[in-house]
Scaffold this active site. Structure first.
Site, PDB file in Angstrom:
ATOM      1  N   SER B  43       0.835  -1.204   0.000  1.00  0.00           N
ATOM      2  CA  SER B  43       0.000   0.000   0.000  1.00  0.00           C
ATOM      3  C   SER B  43       0.868   1.252   0.000  1.00  0.00           C
ATOM      4  O   SER B  43       2.023   1.221   0.416  1.00  0.00           O
ATOM      5  CB  SER B  43      -0.894   0.004   1.236  1.00  0.00           C
ATOM      6  OG  SER B  43      -1.597  -1.212   1.325  1.00  0.00           O
ATOM      7  N   THR B  45       1.007   3.900   1.732  1.00  0.00           N
ATOM      8  CA  THR B  45       1.561   4.424   2.990  1.00  0.00           C
ATOM      9  C   THR B  45       3.065   4.160   3.034  1.00  0.00           C
ATOM     10  O   THR B  45       3.837   4.927   3.607  1.00  0.00           O
ATOM     11  CB  THR B  45       0.882   3.736   4.193  1.00  0.00           C
ATOM     12  OG1 THR B  45      -0.529   3.877   4.078  1.00  0.00           O
ATOM     13  CG2 THR B  45       1.355   4.327   5.508  1.00  0.00           C
ATOM     14  N   GLY B  50       8.990  11.528   5.402  1.00  0.00           N
ATOM     15  CA  GLY B  50       9.516  12.434   6.413  1.00  0.00           C
ATOM     16  C   GLY B  50       9.146  12.180   7.851  1.00  0.00           C
ATOM     17  O   GLY B  50       9.993  12.140   8.716  1.00  0.00           O
ATOM     18  N   LEU B 242       9.393  11.429  -4.734  1.00  0.00           N
ATOM     19  CA  LEU B 242       9.374  12.469  -3.714  1.00  0.00           C
ATOM     20  C   LEU B 242      10.728  12.610  -3.020  1.00  0.00           C
ATOM     21  O   LEU B 242      11.329  11.632  -2.606  1.00  0.00           O
ATOM     22  CB  LEU B 242       8.317  12.089  -2.674  1.00  0.00           C
ATOM     23  CG  LEU B 242       8.246  12.982  -1.430  1.00  0.00           C
ATOM     24  CD1 LEU B 242       7.694  14.338  -1.802  1.00  0.00           C
ATOM     25  CD2 LEU B 242       7.386  12.325  -0.363  1.00  0.00           C
ATOM     26  N   HIS B 353       0.787  15.522  -4.958  1.00  0.00           N
ATOM     27  CA  HIS B 353       1.210  14.679  -3.854  1.00  0.00           C
ATOM     28  C   HIS B 353       0.040  14.166  -3.008  1.00  0.00           C
ATOM     29  O   HIS B 353       0.057  13.048  -2.544  1.00  0.00           O
ATOM     30  CB  HIS B 353       2.154  15.498  -2.960  1.00  0.00           C
ATOM     31  CG  HIS B 353       2.746  14.737  -1.826  1.00  0.00           C
ATOM     32  ND1 HIS B 353       3.465  13.583  -2.015  1.00  0.00           N
ATOM     33  CD2 HIS B 353       2.738  14.962  -0.484  1.00  0.00           C
ATOM     34  CE1 HIS B 353       3.880  13.129  -0.824  1.00  0.00           C
ATOM     35  NE2 HIS B 353       3.439  13.927   0.112  1.00  0.00           N
ATOM     36  N   ARG B 388      -2.664  20.752   3.441  1.00  0.00           N
ATOM     37  CA  ARG B 388      -2.211  19.909   4.542  1.00  0.00           C
ATOM     38  C   ARG B 388      -0.765  20.236   4.885  1.00  0.00           C
ATOM     39  O   ARG B 388       0.051  20.464   4.007  1.00  0.00           O
ATOM     40  CB  ARG B 388      -2.310  18.440   4.151  1.00  0.00           C
ATOM     41  CG  ARG B 388      -1.766  17.510   5.209  1.00  0.00           C
ATOM     42  CD  ARG B 388      -1.947  16.054   4.835  1.00  0.00           C
ATOM     43  NE  ARG B 388      -1.109  15.630   3.724  1.00  0.00           N
ATOM     44  CZ  ARG B 388       0.187  15.291   3.832  1.00  0.00           C
ATOM     45  NH1 ARG B 388       0.794  15.370   4.990  1.00  0.00           N
ATOM     46  NH2 ARG B 388       0.857  14.893   2.776  1.00  0.00           N
TER      47      ARG B 388
END
Lengths: 246, 599, 117, 138
Positions: B43, B45, B50, B242, B353, B388
């Protein structure tokens, strides 16, 4: 710089075939392209029926392991340019049953993983109100390496022992057991030892060492197994000489 | 025999697994099913790097975390949700520590924290720069010990079963065998994550197709705040990989083609050698991505074959710190960009993102459809508002995964029975998937439509949008939607038919794309990540409210507004840099290097 | 409670044999296998060698070399037969031959070392 | 677990590819592995050779002389030369593997693998010197 390269891609269509075959496609190969980009090019532009797994494309989700020119590789982290003039042969990971094309079944690993109890085992849970378990950076270092496993299955594909004896619990599962055994917060080592000291546990390993060589995350499962053999042997000797000892 | 469970979780990432454990711990008699189109540890996640924010230092406070989050979200956050979130986040992170998450530590063994963008204190817990990876694997491995949690690995959910005004399960394809069946349930929790793949250039994994958003949307559940799409300022060109914000919070600089720290030109404070909270490179992501666009307009970016970039400069941090704190950044740069951040500049550009918007839920993850819950990126609670803050998403999936799990468990305990009509619905769905989709000889290539959709999204709903661009986007998406009914699927196999899955994912993405563009068209103001060139100012009179978009089968979707819940923080101007309210300038303590080396 | 398996003991013997053979065999083999026969070095006189062998410590060390080394061979050879030739179905027979051989060899070593005059 | 559910068991024919008996010829590293494993035969041979020497010495000077001349025969020389190569391979691979099994801590700090490996080679050197000194030096 050549502008295209030949990909020889293994196909297996269970409804039609009983053996694997190979398709050949020319794909572009800019220097940024990895093997997975080549496969995506085939799927998007040439043959939509090719099936394979992939997801993160940054070497962390562990989906896209395949056999590339005979070696188990993460295809998202293997550049086409590494293969010069080609051709590049892409096959499913060895030692697993093939479901279709480049997709193998890893149910066996998932069942084995549960057996080694890869979670923190404790006699008594510390309440949250008492805060964290203290763990120094040195204690973290003891198991950190083994916590890096992304369960990509390259180590199983490289392990001839697993190929010969599918009951062998295998490199990643043992490394993950060690990840918890060596964690200062864990108290489950003796529970795990019952599973790991079975014949198909650690003792099946003859230290071919290929698992460590192919591991994309430098987990060193071979080292984990060696270490565990020593621990298990010492524990076993202890229990022999001091059956009810401390 | 149709499988049946008390609670079905769609998605097995951080939120799904956390919810599963929460249910198992609430009531071990409830049978829980985790249905995921990939093995849980694949998945997305897993890609989070970070860290995860949770107040832990004695000099920090819940109110400060709440204020940073609310101001970071440009006052579009529901403040009751934020208050619950900041209160429960440290508990959840601590629970994860008890489950074995290898958090980085101080030398004395305490949890270490690092600074992060838009945050005023050091409160971001981290496990080197593979925080998401470690959290996901900890959750997954911990979930294995609960016997009441069944897993359906590599089952692709195609529709929600709804009858008598409540959700009663899902229809899913077992990819290995091609079997299509209903999995009935008393409650369903959507935990499918985001939809970054509707854009061409994204950090999101291939599986992030907005499946859960579309499933809910199609079942008549509104999506909230879909116009707010987060661009992360630092992705690698070409791959979109990223480069974590931690690279900046550890002291990295963003420089343009002249080597100039250009953020100082965009109301983000004065450059200092050391990172300063809520200043310059530690500003919020929306502002940093917008600054990039302005630099591009001024011709101060660097051209590459994969578009314009600026540079992230980490060289002054030195090899020791880079290897200790952000080793994955170095690994990714070496592996995918063939450069070493210890001595080279990293080319970066903004990249899609995160979705601030998602399925509209209340503070417990409940949607407007009884029995349906959502948590994680797929949901909009909303704590993220218009933008966010980095490191709020990981604790969000824990806090609201837990809440949704507990609430769904309670609801499932009511023992409502599954009606027979949903099985008929499931037969209809099977006919559609096996009949129409597999036997339809269309002309349109999936990849062509997908590329066109992504291009449309970038052009119409990018970092800066306008009424004209968005209207054009709506129009073009409608055309693509029509063409998609004539899609070509060569693959007739039932075994792991990834072409059929791709077609289904495309149709999910088209619905979500339409919701994003339509919501953005209706919001005639600029707020956070939603920047309208034709309405450059925030308009609290008209738009201090959430957009709710409802799908309408017969015409354009309907957009309604719901007031933002305010508790203690009235709307104010968002200020970053030295002029931040009631704050002097606060250097990140000890140049952001918590003493521990264990990472 | 850990089940009693012979594997840990066998592995310990295998490892011990691996270490002592790696430490002592290279030099002994160079001397007695090549250097003395080829005349590179003058072999030790009979009296000297006998004196060395008569020392109980020497005999203990030699037994400590021979016995584990034989078990090292037995263990490794058994696994090599399994893996290299895929004859795991002959499991018991192979185990008996390998470890039996090591036991017999160790007994012979003990006998010979005990009976040094 | 998904496996508890009957549907995951349902599947069309999967392709199983058995491992070839000669798998260890298919890759250089696998071949190196099998050579390493084969070294055990030479370990056993040397034990036999050593015990023959012990018996010869026990039986008297004549036997010892006979043993020495037998050991100089070309066949035995060849066998011992090959044995030496394999035993060196064995020593190297064993010393390489040993530190991976043993994690040594001194004063709370982990000793780097390289140190542990080097210690083994020092041991080899010491053992060799002692053997030479006993046989030839004293």
């Amino acid at each position: 710089m050549r502008d295209s390269i030949t990909l020889q891609v293994a196909r297996y269509r269970p409804e039609q075939e009983s053996e694997a075959t190979f398709d050949e496609h020319e794909v572009p190969c800019p220097k940024e392209w990895v093997v997975l980009d080549g496969l995506n090019h085939i799927k998007d532009r040439i043959d939509g029926t090719l099936s394979y797994r992939w997801s993160c494309r940054m070497g962390i989700c562990g989906s896209c392991g395949m056999t590339v020119n005979g070696e188990p590789k993460l295809t998202c982290a293997t550049f086409l340019s590494e293969y010069g003039r080609g051709p590049v042969r892409v096959e499913p990971l060895r030692n697993f049953p093939v479901i279709r094309d480049l997709i193998v079944d890893m149910g066996d690993f998932m069942r084995k993983l549960v057996r080694v109890k890869p979670w923190i085992v404790r006699q008594a849970e510390k309440p949250l109100s008492e805060g964290e378990y203290r763990q120094t950076p040195e204690e973290l270092d003891d198991y950190k390496q083994f916590s890096m496993c992304i369960t990509c299955m390259l180590c199983y594909a490289a392990c001839p022992i697993y190929g010969l004896d599918p009951k062998f619990i295998g490199p990643a599962a043992i490394a993950l057991a060690q990840r918890y055994n060596l964690d200062s917060r864990d108290e489950g080592a003796s529970e795990r030892m019952e599973v790991l000291s079975e014949h198909e546990g650690i003792w099946g390993c003859t230290f071919v060492g290929e698992c460590t060589k192919v591991c994309p995350k430098h987990v060193d499962p071979a080292g984990a197994i060696q270490r565990y053999k020593l621990t298990a042997a010492v524990e076993s000797m202890k229990s022999f000489f001091m059956p009810r000892g401390a | 025999m149709t499988p049946s469970h008390d609670v079905v979780l769609v998605g097995g990432g951080g939120a799904g697994l956390r919810a599963a454990i929460a249910i198992a711990e609430t009531n071990s008699k409830l049978s829980v099913a985790v249905v995921s189109k990939v093995y849980p540890m694949r998945s997305h996640t897993v890609s989070a790097e970070g860290g995860a924010a949770g107040v832990i230092s004695p000099d920090d406070s819940l109110d400060e975390h709440a204020y940073d989050t609310i101001s970071g979200g440009d006052w579009l956050c529901d403040q009751d949700a934020v208050e619950a979130f900041v209160k429960e986040a440290p508990q959840e992170l601590l629970r994860l520590e008890h489950w074995g998450c290898p958090w980085s530590r101080e030398t004395d063994g305490r949890i270490a924290v690092r600074p992060f963008g838009g945050m005023k204190k050091m409160r971001t817990w981290f496990a080197a720069d593979k925080t998401g990876f470690h959290m996901l694997h900890t959750l997954f491995q911990t979930s294995l010990k609960y016997a009441s949690v069944a897993r359906y690995d590599e089952w692709f959910v195609t529709r929600l079963l709804v009858d008598e005004g409540r959700v009663q399960g899902v229809v899913a394809i077992d990819l290995k065998s091609g079997r299509i069946d209903a999995i009935t349930a008393r409650a369903v929790i959507l935990c499918t994550g985001g939809c970054g793949r509707v854009f061409p250039f994204t950090t999101n994994a291939a599986i992030k197709n907005g499946d859960g958003m579309a499933l809910a949307y199609r079942a008549g559940v509104p999506l909230k705040d879909m116009e707010f799409v987060q661009y992360h300022p630092t992705g690698l060109p070409f791959t979109g990989i990223l480069i974590t914000e931690a690279a900046r919070s550890e002291g990295g600089y963003l420089v343009n083609k002249d080597g100039y720290r250009y953020l100082q030109d965009y109301a983000l404070g004065k450059p200092q050698p050391q990172p300063v909270f809520r200043t310059m490179e530690l500003g919020p992501r929306d502002r940093l991505s917008q600054a990039f666009m302005k630099e591009l307009e001024k011709g101060r970016t660097i051209d590459t074959p994969y578009g314009p970039v600026v540079h992230l400069d980490l060289r002054h941090l030195g090899q020791k710190k880079i290897s200790a704190k952000i080793p994955f950044v170095r690994e990714l740069c070496l592996k995918y960009q063939n450069l070493d951040p210890v001595k080279d500049l990293i080319p970066v550009r903004p990249v899609v993102h995160y979705m601030m918007g998602g399925v509209h839920t209340d503070i417990n993850g409940a949607t407007l459809l009884p029995g349906l819950y959502a948590a994680g990126e797929v949901a909009c609670v909303s704590i993220n508002g218009a933008n966010r803050l980095g490191s709020n998403s990981l604790p969000e999936l824990l806090v609201f995964g837990t809440r949704a799990g507990r609430t769904a468990a309670e609801y499932a305990s009511l023992g409502l029975e599954v009606t027979s009509r949903v099985l008929a619905q499931s037969d209809d769905e099977r006919r559609r998937l096996e009949g129409e989709l597999l036997n339809h000889k269309g002309r349109e290539r999936i990849a062509d439509l997908r590329d066109e959709m992504q291009k449309t999204m970038e052009e119409s709903a990018g970092i800066y949008r306008s009424g004209a661009s968005l209207a054009r986007g709506v129009e073009r998406l409608r055309g693509i939607q029509e063409r998609s009914s004539d899609i070509a699927i060569e693959d007739q196999s039932k075994t792991f038919n990834t072409e059929r899955t791709a077609a289904l994912e495309l149709s999910f993405m088209l619905d979500v794309a339409e919701a994003i563009v339509t919501s953005a068209l209706h919001r005639e103001e600029s707020r956070g990540a939603h920047q309208r060139t034709d309405f450059p100012k925030r308009d609290d009179q008209r738009f201090l409210s959430h957009s709710l978009i409802y799908r309408n089968l017969d015409g354009p979707s309907r957009v309604e507004y719901l007031p933002v819940t305010m508790t203690r923080w009235p709307p104010a101007e968002r200020v970053y840099g030295e002029a931040a309210p009631n704050e002097g300038q606060h250097h990140v303590a000890g140049s952001a290097l918590p003493s521990g080396t264990g990472v | 409670m850990i089940k009693r398996h012979p594997e840990p003991l066998l592995w310990m013997l295998f490892s011990a044999g691996g270490v002592v053979s790696a430490l002592l065999m290279p030099i002994l083999l160079v001397l007695f296998g090549l250097a003395f026969p080829l005349g590179w070095l003058q072999p030790p006189s009979y009296e000297h060698l006998l004196a060395v062998l008569r020392n109980p410590l020497t005999r203990l060390v030699l037994f400590g070399l021979c016995m584990p080394s034989l078990f090292h061979w037995a263990h490794r050879f058994r696994h090599t037969l399994y893996d290299g030739l895929q004859i795991k179905h002959l499991n018991e027979v192979i185990a008996v031959i390998c470890y039996g051989g090591a036991i017999v060899g160790s007994a012979a070593a003990a006998y010979l070392l005990w009976h040094v005059p | 677990m998904g496996q508890r559910h009957a549907y995951t068991e349902y599947h069309p024919r999967w392709l199983r590819r058995p491992v070839s008996t000669y798998w260890w010829l298919q890759k250089r590293s696998y071949f190196a592995f099998i050579l390493r494993e084969a070294s055990c035969i030479f370990v056993a041979w040397f034990v036999v050779y050593l015990l023959m020497l012990v018996r010869a010495v026990s039986e008297g000077e004549m036997s010892y002389r006979q043993f020495l001349s037998w050991s100089a025969s070309p066949l035995i020389l060849l066998v011992n030369l090959v044995s030496l190569l394999f035993i060196v391979l064995h020593a190297i691979t064993f010393f390489e593997a040993a530190p991976r099994a043993m994690v040594v801590h001194v004063g709370g700090r982990r000793v780097p693998n390289g140190f542990v490996g080097a210690a083994h080679y020092l041991g080899l050197l010491a053992a060799s010197v002692i053997v030479v000194w006993i046989l030839l030096g004293a």
